[in-house]
Scaffold this active site. Sequence first.
Site, mmCIF file in Angstrom:
data_model
loop_
_atom_site.group_PDB
_atom_site.id
_atom_site.type_symbol
_atom_site.label_atom_id
_atom_site.label_comp_id
_atom_site.label_asym_id
_atom_site.label_seq_id
_atom_site.Cartn_x
_atom_site.Cartn_y
_atom_site.Cartn_z
ATOM 1 N N CYS A 16 -22.465 42.732 22.424
ATOM 2 C CA CYS A 16 -23.840 43.229 22.296
ATOM 3 C C CYS A 16 -24.008 44.193 21.129
ATOM 4 O O CYS A 16 -23.065 44.855 20.711
ATOM 5 C CB CYS A 16 -24.237 43.951 23.570
ATOM 6 S SG CYS A 16 -23.978 42.972 25.041
ATOM 7 N N GLU B 283 -8.624 29.426 16.573
ATOM 8 C CA GLU B 283 -9.894 30.100 16.847
ATOM 9 C C GLU B 283 -11.020 29.664 15.931
ATOM 10 O O GLU B 283 -12.178 29.662 16.340
ATOM 11 C CB GLU B 283 -9.742 31.622 16.845
ATOM 12 C CG GLU B 283 -9.425 32.224 15.517
ATOM 13 C CD GLU B 283 -9.227 33.727 15.588
ATOM 14 O OE1 GLU B 283 -9.774 34.370 16.478
ATOM 15 O OE2 GLU B 283 -8.501 34.247 14.722
ATOM 16 N N HIS C 19 14.692 23.412 23.447
ATOM 17 C CA HIS C 19 14.668 23.754 24.878
ATOM 18 C C HIS C 19 13.434 23.198 25.570
ATOM 19 O O HIS C 19 13.085 23.644 26.665
ATOM 20 C CB HIS C 19 14.764 25.270 25.052
ATOM 21 C CG HIS C 19 16.037 25.823 24.495
ATOM 22 N ND1 HIS C 19 17.263 25.608 25.093
ATOM 23 C CD2 HIS C 19 16.296 26.512 23.355
ATOM 24 C CE1 HIS C 19 18.214 26.176 24.365
ATOM 25 N NE2 HIS C 19 17.650 26.727 23.297
ATOM 26 N N LYS D 276 -5.097 31.855 14.087
ATOM 27 C CA LYS D 276 -6.178 31.657 13.100
ATOM 28 C C LYS D 276 -6.675 30.222 13.167
ATOM 29 O O LYS D 276 -7.863 29.967 13.173
ATOM 30 C CB LYS D 276 -5.697 31.937 11.676
ATOM 31 C CG LYS D 276 -5.576 33.374 11.270
ATOM 32 C CD LYS D 276 -6.872 34.081 10.960
ATOM 33 C CE LYS D 276 -7.460 34.780 12.132
ATOM 34 N NZ LYS D 276 -6.868 35.883 12.747
ATOM 35 N N LYS E 209 -16.652 39.572 18.127
ATOM 36 C CA LYS E 209 -15.867 40.373 17.190
ATOM 37 C C LYS E 209 -15.169 41.526 17.899
ATOM 38 O O LYS E 209 -14.026 41.831 17.625
ATOM 39 C CB LYS E 209 -16.783 40.906 16.088
ATOM 40 C CG LYS E 209 -16.079 41.755 15.038
ATOM 41 C CD LYS E 209 -15.138 40.906 14.211
ATOM 42 C CE LYS E 209 -14.341 41.697 13.193
ATOM 43 N NZ LYS E 209 -13.162 40.937 12.750
ATOM 44 N N TRP F 180 -24.546 39.616 24.635
ATOM 45 C CA TRP F 180 -23.451 38.663 24.877
ATOM 46 C C TRP F 180 -23.224 38.708 26.380
ATOM 47 O O TRP F 180 -22.788 39.726 26.911
ATOM 48 C CB TRP F 180 -22.212 39.118 24.108
ATOM 49 C CG TRP F 180 -21.103 38.125 24.099
ATOM 50 C CD1 TRP F 180 -21.073 36.930 23.442
ATOM 51 C CD2 TRP F 180 -19.835 38.253 24.741
ATOM 52 N NE1 TRP F 180 -19.863 36.319 23.653
ATOM 53 C CE2 TRP F 180 -19.089 37.104 24.435
ATOM 54 C CE3 TRP F 180 -19.256 39.226 25.548
ATOM 55 C CZ2 TRP F 180 -17.800 36.893 24.909
ATOM 56 C CZ3 TRP F 180 -17.970 39.029 26.022
ATOM 57 C CH2 TRP F 180 -17.261 37.871 25.699
ATOM 58 N N ARG G 19 -21.347 40.086 15.385
ATOM 59 C CA ARG G 19 -20.614 40.578 16.548
ATOM 60 C C ARG G 19 -20.531 39.521 17.655
ATOM 61 O O ARG G 19 -19.759 39.678 18.593
ATOM 62 C CB ARG G 19 -21.301 41.830 17.104
ATOM 63 C CG ARG G 19 -21.241 43.006 16.155
ATOM 64 C CD ARG G 19 -22.184 44.093 16.594
ATOM 65 N NE ARG G 19 -21.798 44.654 17.873
ATOM 66 C CZ ARG G 19 -21.078 45.751 18.036
ATOM 67 N NH1 ARG G 19 -20.658 46.405 16.970
ATOM 68 N NH2 ARG G 19 -20.788 46.214 19.219
ATOM 69 N N GLU H 55 0.414 34.432 14.417
ATOM 70 C CA GLU H 55 -0.919 34.715 13.880
ATOM 71 C C GLU H 55 -1.489 33.490 13.163
ATOM 72 O O GLU H 55 -2.683 33.214 13.241
ATOM 73 C CB GLU H 55 -0.852 35.935 12.949
ATOM 74 C CG GLU H 55 -2.111 36.226 12.143
ATOM 75 C CD GLU H 55 -3.336 36.610 12.960
ATOM 76 O OE1 GLU H 55 -3.227 36.723 14.200
ATOM 77 O OE2 GLU H 55 -4.415 36.772 12.363
ATOM 78 N N ASN I 19 -25.539 48.573 25.807
ATOM 79 C CA ASN I 19 -24.238 47.916 25.574
ATOM 80 C C ASN I 19 -23.256 48.492 26.575
ATOM 81 O O ASN I 19 -23.279 49.702 26.822
ATOM 82 C CB ASN I 19 -23.694 48.240 24.183
ATOM 83 C CG ASN I 19 -24.389 47.462 23.103
ATOM 84 O OD1 ASN I 19 -25.277 46.664 23.371
ATOM 85 N ND2 ASN I 19 -23.989 47.711 21.866
ATOM 86 N N GLY I 20 -22.340 47.664 27.072
ATOM 87 C CA GLY I 20 -21.325 48.165 27.997
ATOM 88 C C GLY I 20 -21.517 47.578 29.378
ATOM 89 O O GLY I 20 -22.194 46.556 29.535
HETATM 90 C C1 F6R Z 1 -8.506 37.207 16.070
HETATM 91 C C2 F6R Z 1 -9.094 38.493 16.405
HETATM 92 C C3 F6R Z 1 -8.809 39.054 17.741
HETATM 93 C C4 F6R Z 1 -8.660 40.578 17.639
HETATM 94 C C5 F6R Z 1 -8.525 41.186 19.048
HETATM 95 C C6 F6R Z 1 -8.350 42.698 18.976
HETATM 96 O O1 F6R Z 1 -8.867 36.804 14.777
HETATM 97 O O2 F6R Z 1 -9.815 39.063 15.619
HETATM 98 O O3 F6R Z 1 -7.686 38.470 18.331
HETATM 99 O O4 F6R Z 1 -7.540 40.873 16.861
HETATM 100 O O5 F6R Z 1 -9.680 40.898 19.790
HETATM 101 O O6 F6R Z 1 -9.435 43.306 18.352
HETATM 102 P P1 F6R Z 1 -9.334 44.764 17.764
HETATM 103 O O7 F6R Z 1 -8.361 44.739 16.636
HETATM 104 O O8 F6R Z 1 -10.721 45.111 17.315
HETATM 105 O O9 F6R Z 1 -8.843 45.640 18.893
#
Ligand code: F6R
Length: 607
Positions: free
Chosen positions: A2, A487, A503, A484, A602, A75, A27, A480, A101-102
């Site tokens: 949000c 996602e 294994h 990437k 985000k 959201w 976001r 990672e 928000n929250g």
């Molecule tokens: C993946 C991504 C998420 C964040 C995770 C933690 O591309 O962005 O996996 O890394 O949600 O977010 P932060 O770093 O904001 O705590």
Amino acid sequence: MCGIVGFVGMQKAAPILLDGLKKLEYRGYDSAGIAVMDQQVISISKVRGRIANLCEKTQDGSLMPGVVGIGHTRWATHGAPTEENAHPHLSNDGRFAVVHNGIIENYISLREELIKDGYHFLSETDTEVIVHLIEMYYRGNMRDALIKTVNRLRGSYAIGVICSEEEGKIYAVREASPLILGIGIGENFFASDVTALVNHTRNVIYLEDGEFAELSAQSIKIFDCSGTEFRKKATRIMWDVQAAEKGGYEHFMLKEIMEQPGAVKATIAPRLRDGKVVFEELEGLAAELPNIRKIVITACGSAYYAGCNGKYALERLSRIPVEVELASELRYSDPLIDEHTLLIVISQSGETADTIAAMRECKSRGAVTLAIVNVVGSSIASLADYTVYTWAGPEIAVATTKGFTTQITVLYMLSLFFADCLKRIDKDEDKFIETLQALPRMIQQAIDMNPSVPLLAKKYHESHALFFIGRNTDYAVALEGALKMKEISYLHAEAYAAGELKHGTIALIEEHQPVIALCCNPSIMEKTLSNIVEVKSRGAEVLALTFRHNQKILSVADDLLFIPDVDALFSGVIEIVPLQLLAYYVAKENGCDIDKPKNLAKSVTVE
Ligand code: F6R
């Protein structure tokens, strides 16, 4: 997740609110709405879906007169993403509108109480209790009503309110959810994120937990939960407006990948002095280090993988044992943590709910806490004993890139700093400082050396699954790289420690199965090579990531990605760059919404 905006001034509020909401789109959200007050009447417009729908419905705000208003992107958490559940919520008597928000944890009991008192609920949200409580407590004084209301709430909230009897004013309160006040000339703002403000002002005040604000066109008054006013210092945002926009790239993600040489340089440069790593912000920690017996790193998602990458350098250089734990697991694990533990918390946003909870749990057990955070003034930065900022600038694409690489960079620097403080200086320290200085240039080389990525994306974009394999530091990067890919491109991608293949996983290898093999760690290169040969002999197509001169791999792989020569201990920050580009171009081939992947947000501020 949000987003909130609020405006009070002389200009029409609705277009400014809509513009602010557009800046918060990154976001992640599923519905949006604005409330505007004109001649003591509050009107509300809400839509399901994109802000563009809201612009259409309100004719870019022109259908909603008034110079005071609040807006929200939602959201969904409590209740489906519908117009009824979208914010702002209006009180039964129409005098108050609220955005939030929250999460209000005790909303069920409050809802039952309010229904008994005759209030009608129009939504399934937890938020709606707030607006009815305000109506119930309002006796001609908004400050009193707000204080009484938040005294009844349990949970996290950033709340924005307008009241038809308090014309020319907007109100805000914060508890465990970000809220920033923007100081204009003859106008003032609030928002959950500075991105929504930078078009209008660079002068901001960060509200902290338990603080309230009353904004008019001419003034900002801040008060505490007893209603006592106090002054807070304003901060000047150094980001320019363009830094928060795409700067000519097709997507924020690509722009942010390309910004990595600069972001990593901004993170390193101010902390290198006379051939040493210097963290002025960690002077107190340096004295505490001799009492530290272990380091626990906690985070979520990519930030967790940054921890997995940093562990190797931290252990090797500081000789302190390092554990890396997912925050969502650590918080419920009754962890063996005490005052001899240094907890390193990593978070780009500084607002991730699980990370905050794990941090609180470990703090309560006595851990010394060090946060690595990008967003200044965020909750994790405020909670930590020590904070090191990654100077990555605003990261808009949901999938992190420069946030991740600057996090690893800070971990490399911490490993050298700790080694120095503990007099465990490696004989190769000079070599590592030189490597650190060269990282921004090498990231640029890793971008320039791989012009074939768009073509490789055309070859691999229809694969049903992609396996990323590597050992040791390469494995940490593979984790990672696979995240990437999945996602943003929605392809199934998994990372495996290469030695684990036999294994079980090797059963999945068949004709034309793509395997992305990371071979950038000379100490275990031969071993990974054997794994490549194993999968190749079962028909896999191997795309290897390695050094340009690595003849052995060049002769067995089908396709290649390159990085410049770099010490394996610090190579993760370089290796990930071609994999970010690969994920980006595969997602582009597949026509995905790259900056806003489906189902993702985000900043994950709820559990
Ligand atoms: C993946 C991504 C998420 C964040 C995770 C933690 O591309 O962005 O996996 O890394 O949600 O977010 P932060 O770093 O904001 O705590």
